[in-house]
Design an enzyme around this catalytic site. Structure first.
Site, PDB file in Angstrom:
ATOM      1  N   ARG A  80       0.770  -1.449  -0.065  1.00 45.36           N
ATOM      2  CA  ARG A  80       0.034  -0.160   0.021  1.00 45.36           C
ATOM      3  C   ARG A  80       0.793   1.287  -0.080  1.00 45.36           C
ATOM      4  NH1 ARG A  80      -1.962   0.902   4.381  1.00 45.36           N
ATOM      5  NH2 ARG A  80      -1.132  -0.866   5.465  1.00 45.36           N
ATOM      6  N   TYR A 208      -1.770  -3.311  -6.895  1.00 46.08           N
ATOM      7  CA  TYR A 208      -1.481  -4.166  -5.823  1.00 46.08           C
ATOM      8  C   TYR A 208      -2.594  -4.125  -4.646  1.00 46.08           C
ATOM      9  CZ  TYR A 208       0.967  -6.573  -2.323  1.00 46.08           C
ATOM     10  OH  TYR A 208       1.456  -7.743  -1.499  1.00 46.08           O
ATOM     11  N   GLY A 210      -4.355  -3.451  -1.205  1.00 43.94           N
ATOM     12  CA  GLY A 210      -5.243  -2.364  -0.748  1.00 43.94           C
ATOM     13  C   GLY A 210      -5.343  -1.377  -1.399  1.00 43.94           C
ATOM     14  N   LYS A 217      -9.607  -1.861   1.450  1.00 39.65           N
ATOM     15  CA  LYS A 217      -9.269  -1.007   2.598  1.00 39.65           C
ATOM     16  C   LYS A 217     -10.171   0.232   2.054  1.00 39.65           C
ATOM     17  CE  LYS A 217      -7.375  -3.583   5.084  1.00 39.65           C
ATOM     18  NZ  LYS A 217      -5.903  -3.992   5.489  1.00 39.65           N
ATOM     19  N   HIS A 237     -10.651  -2.236  11.371  1.00 41.86           N
ATOM     20  CA  HIS A 237      -9.639  -3.083  11.115  1.00 41.86           C
ATOM     21  C   HIS A 237      -9.615  -4.281  12.003  1.00 41.86           C
ATOM     22  CE1 HIS A 237      -5.035  -3.051   9.426  1.00 41.86           C
ATOM     23  NE2 HIS A 237      -6.069  -4.037   8.680  1.00 41.86           N
ATOM     24  N   SER A 259      -1.685  -3.500  10.197  1.00 41.04           N
ATOM     25  CA  SER A 259      -1.238  -4.666   9.166  1.00 41.04           C
ATOM     26  C   SER A 259      -0.077  -5.256   9.493  1.00 41.04           C
ATOM     27  CB  SER A 259      -1.067  -3.723   7.885  1.00 41.04           C
ATOM     28  OG  SER A 259      -1.824  -2.915   7.470  1.00 41.04           O
ATOM     29  N   ALA A 260      -0.236  -6.620   9.171  1.00 44.16           N
ATOM     30  CA  ALA A 260       0.869  -7.691   9.408  1.00 44.16           C
ATOM     31  C   ALA A 260       1.254  -7.821  10.863  1.00 44.16           C
ATOM     32  CB  ALA A 260       2.042  -7.377   8.714  1.00 44.16           C
ATOM     33  N   CYS A 261       0.260  -7.717  11.649  1.00 44.05           N
ATOM     34  CA  CYS A 261       0.713  -7.664  13.321  1.00 44.05           C
ATOM     35  C   CYS A 261      -0.167  -8.946  13.866  1.00 44.05           C
ATOM     36  CB  CYS A 261       0.464  -6.296  13.763  1.00 44.05           C
ATOM     37  SG  CYS A 261       1.596  -5.331  13.483  1.00 44.05           S
ATOM     38  N   LYS A 263      -3.508 -10.447  12.698  1.00 44.71           N
ATOM     39  CA  LYS A 263      -4.893 -10.678  12.621  1.00 44.71           C
ATOM     40  C   LYS A 263      -5.439 -11.955  11.883  1.00 44.71           C
ATOM     41  CE  LYS A 263      -5.681  -7.112  10.527  1.00 44.71           C
ATOM     42  NZ  LYS A 263      -4.640  -6.515  10.400  1.00 44.71           N
ATOM     43  N   ASP A 286      -9.796  -9.501   8.713  1.00 47.44           N
ATOM     44  CA  ASP A 286      -9.035  -8.206   8.457  1.00 47.44           C
ATOM     45  C   ASP A 286     -10.115  -6.919   8.703  1.00 47.44           C
ATOM     46  OD1 ASP A 286      -6.726  -6.840   7.529  1.00 47.44           O
ATOM     47  OD2 ASP A 286      -7.814  -6.312   5.679  1.00 47.44           O
ATOM     48  N   ASN A 373       6.204  -8.506   1.884  1.00 49.57           N
ATOM     49  CA  ASN A 373       4.421  -8.524   1.790  1.00 49.57           C
ATOM     50  C   ASN A 373       3.780  -9.236   0.734  1.00 49.57           C
ATOM     51  OD1 ASN A 373       2.153  -7.266   2.584  1.00 49.57           O
ATOM     52  ND2 ASN A 373       2.243  -5.879   0.975  1.00 49.57           N
ATOM     53  N   ARG A 375       1.720 -12.086  -0.761  1.00 56.04           N
ATOM     54  CA  ARG A 375       0.076 -12.354  -0.127  1.00 56.04           C
ATOM     55  C   ARG A 375      -0.230 -13.781  -0.947  1.00 56.04           C
ATOM     56  NH1 ARG A 375      -1.970  -8.869   3.935  1.00 56.04           N
ATOM     57  NH2 ARG A 375      -0.455  -7.402   4.345  1.00 56.04           N
ATOM     58  N   ARG A 406       2.351  -4.085  17.865  1.00 59.02           N
ATOM     59  CA  ARG A 406       3.822  -4.598  17.743  1.00 59.02           C
ATOM     60  C   ARG A 406       4.878  -3.787  18.549  1.00 59.02           C
ATOM     61  NH1 ARG A 406       6.560  -8.516  13.669  1.00 59.02           N
ATOM     62  NH2 ARG A 406       4.349  -8.761  12.773  1.00 59.02           N
ATOM     63  N   GLY A 500      -0.425 -20.033  18.589  1.00 58.54           N
ATOM     64  CA  GLY A 500      -1.502 -20.749  19.357  1.00 58.54           C
ATOM     65  C   GLY A 500      -1.633 -20.392  20.567  1.00 58.54           C
TER      66      GLY A 500
END
Ligand code: GTP
Ligand code: SPV
Ligand code: MN
Length: 590
Positions: A80, A208, A210, A217, A237, A259-261, A263, A286, A373, A375, A406, A500
């Protein structure tokens, strides 16, 4: 015999408003042909075959990855672009200091010049789509016009796309207009413009994620957050997950992480063997649309129908569900390849890359084989833990909301807000290290309130007030938490095993909702004592646990002072109740 009853009307005849708009875009963009998407599987197969034929897609190893393809985006178009994303409201203040702003007239004029003639020699695709279950009153529709067949294939997986959506649009008369062209992929001529007052989106120059899948988004967060404010709900989000405890009770939890944390991973969590009897059901990974229900609870739907998830790190130990899910009928973007044409990415414990994400021979000196990134796009129906209630028209009732970031330090493993109003402060105070999901430096801590910094379609000051209003109207509001799976020790190693094992933290939250477990009062909220967490079979030292549950007053005083300074940007749009909560926390820390 007349066959009229069996003949479906051609798509362009269903909605005059959509057809008029398509015609005006055709005049502007001059495509060679126009294709309306029915949304059938045959159509998706045909498009895929066409892209395989033209070389835009590569088929992956049929034995191990049946029905899977690889797409390589342009190397300068892999994430993004927040710095080129604009909210175009008549008043700049309505967009707020959290957004880039452009006057709508100027934005339209600029975009018109970019779109003029941009589809010559290309096909214009019309994708009617519905965000949310097709029969849910909570769902909202849109139409994306694009010249990218890759976008079409993605949208067909990620949304309920095609005839049924267009029929709903024809009935309702209202839809979000999303115009997209990949243009020449020139980063200097790349803009993602939002016009919330007109319910429209214009995106040029990127193919690409988003930037280009406008239902995601752009619509389901930026435009929807604006709509949600005027209609009394929340577009967030957030993942949505159902957690069934060993007694068989299911609690739904919605979590906002940047993002990328984590979910997708939490939404599909696999309970550790040492916590028998738990089951986990994914509703969404998401985006959540949260509506106050007649019963005073908050009800959530997932507007999406698929996952556009981070590939690196996915393996049978971290997330067996995801690993199994992406072994068939999955579209991979920007991963590497093994010698026998299987997809390969960092964090995979088997196989070896021979080709990198740009299609070059793999050379570790040039960086990772898969783009950080990279996907996968896959239908939610492929998810082994897909919830039987994910398609419920009224959504699922939410017991707890969880914010997280994060953070190497400062933020403890988990804490609980005192009440909704304090919870809004907790959500607003989220900060997180940046990731590869957006262009720019990775690993820099930045403020990301409610994980919505890149996605809130209006002034954060108004947004926090809206959050306070929604909560005030709920007779049975969810409890609110903050988590951090990413604390590190002095050597830079994660203190918490994550994945887990995160269920142990969620289990504490659920017991809190049921009034079954204690907590200790800290200045920033309530934390579990070590004995409040179920640590049976957990491989974490007592020292690490103590560190994970510690609140360092010196670090926190600094944190809160920085947060106060940040809030100053919002001036008189800042809700007084939020400042009052901040003062309470400051007083407790001193
Ligand atoms: P977006 O799709 O960008 O919104 O991201 P997301 O929030 O869904 O993130 P995702 O679950 O895909 O996780 C991103 C990265 O974080 C992956 O590389 C994961 O392996 C890693 N990750 C997820 N959960 C955990 C966790 O609990 N601990 C640690 N250490 N890493 C995690
Ligand atoms: C994110 O960046 O938060 C994503 C991926 O979920 S994208 O669709 O590119 O926005
Ligand atoms: Mn996301």
């Amino acid at each position: 015999m007349a066959t009229a009853a069996y003949t479906m009307s051609p798509l362009p005849q269903l909605s005059r408003a959509v057809t008029d708009w398509v015609n005006s875009v055709r005049e502007l963009t001059q495509p060679r042909a126009i294709r309306w998407c029915e949304g059938t599987e045959a159509e998706a197969r045909e498009l895929t075959a066409q892209l395989l034929g033209s070389g835009e897609l590569t088929a992956l190893n049929e034995q191990y990855f049946p029905g899977c393809q690889l797409y390589r985006s342009a190397p300068n178009d892999v994430a993004r672009v927040e710095h080129l994303t604009y909210i175009c409201t008549r008043s700049q203040e309505d967009a707020g200091p959290n957004n880039h702003w452009m006057d709508p007239r100027e934005a339209h004029a600029r975009m018109r010049e970019l779109f003029r003639g941009c589809m010559r020699e290309r096909t214009l695709y019309v994708i009617p789509y519905c965000m949310g279950p097709i029969d849910s009153p909570l769902s909202r529709c849109g139409v994306e016009i694009t010249d990218s067949p890759y976008v079409v294939i993605n949208m067909m997986i990620m949304t309920r796309a095609g005839r049924a959506a267009l029929e709903r649009i024809a009935r309702e008369g209202r839809f979000v207009r999303g115009l997209h062209s990949t243009g020449e992929l020139d980063p200097e001529r790349r803009f993602i413009m939002h016009f919330p007052e007109e319910l429209s989106i214009e995106s040029f120059g990127s193919g690409y994620g988003g930037n280009a899948l406008l239902g995601k988004k752009c619509h389901a967060l930026r435009i929807a957050s604006w709509q949600a404010r005027s209609e009394g709900w929340l577009a967030e989000h957030m993942l949505i997950v159902g957690l069934q405890n060993p007694k068989g009770e299911t609690h739904y939890v919605a979590c906002a992480f940047p993002s990328a944390c984590g979910k997708t991973n939490l939404a599909m969590l696999i309970p550790p063997a040492s916590l028998p009897g738990w089951r986990v059901f994914t509703v969404g990974d998401d985006i959540a649309w949260l509506h106050p229900g007649a019963d005073g609870r908050l009800w959530a739907i997932n507007p999406e129908a698929g996952y556009f998830g981070v590939v690196p790190g996915t393996n049978p130990e971290t997330n067996r569900n995801a690993y199994e899910m992406i072994r068939r009928d999955t579209l991979f973007t920007n991963v590497g390849l093994t010698a026998d044409n299987q997809p390969w990415w960092e964090g995979l414990k088997t196989g070896a890359p021979v080709v990198d994400w740009q299609g070059r021979p793999y050379d570790p000196a040039r960086g990772p084989a898969a783009h950080p990134n990279s996907r996968f796009t896959v239908s939610a129906k492929r998810n082994p833990s897909y919830s039987p209630h994910a398609e419920d028209a009224r959504g699922v009732p939410i017991s707890a909301l969880v914010f997280g970031g994060r953070r190497r330090e400062v933020a403890p493993l988990v804490y609980e807000a005192r009440d909704w109003q304090h919870g809004v402060l907790v959500g607003a105070s989220v900060a997180s290290e940046t990731t590869a999901a957006a262009v720019g430096q990775v690993g820099v801590t930045r403020r990301d309130p409610m994980a919505m910094q890149p996605f809130c379609g209006y002034n954060f000051g108004d947004y926090w007030q809206h959050w306070l209003n929604v909560g005030a109207g709920l007779a049975r509001p969810p409890r609110i938490y903050h988590v951090n799976w990413f604390r590190r020790d002095a050597q830079g190693r994660f203190l918490w095993p994550g994945f887990g094992e995160n269920l142990r933290v969620l289990s504490w939250m659920i017991d809190r909702c049921n009034g079954k477990v204690g907590a200790s009062e800290a200045a920033i909220g309530r934390l579990p004592r070590v004995e409040d967490l179920d640590t049976r079979g957990l491989d974490v030292t007592q020292e690490a646990l103590a560190a994970l549950l510690a609140v360092d007053p010196t670090l926190w005083r600094k944190e809160v002072a920085e947060f106060r300074e940040y809030l100053g940007k919002y001036g008189n749009r800042l809700p007084p109740a939020l400042l009052q909560e901040l003062q309470t926390t400051e007083a407790r820390l001193h």
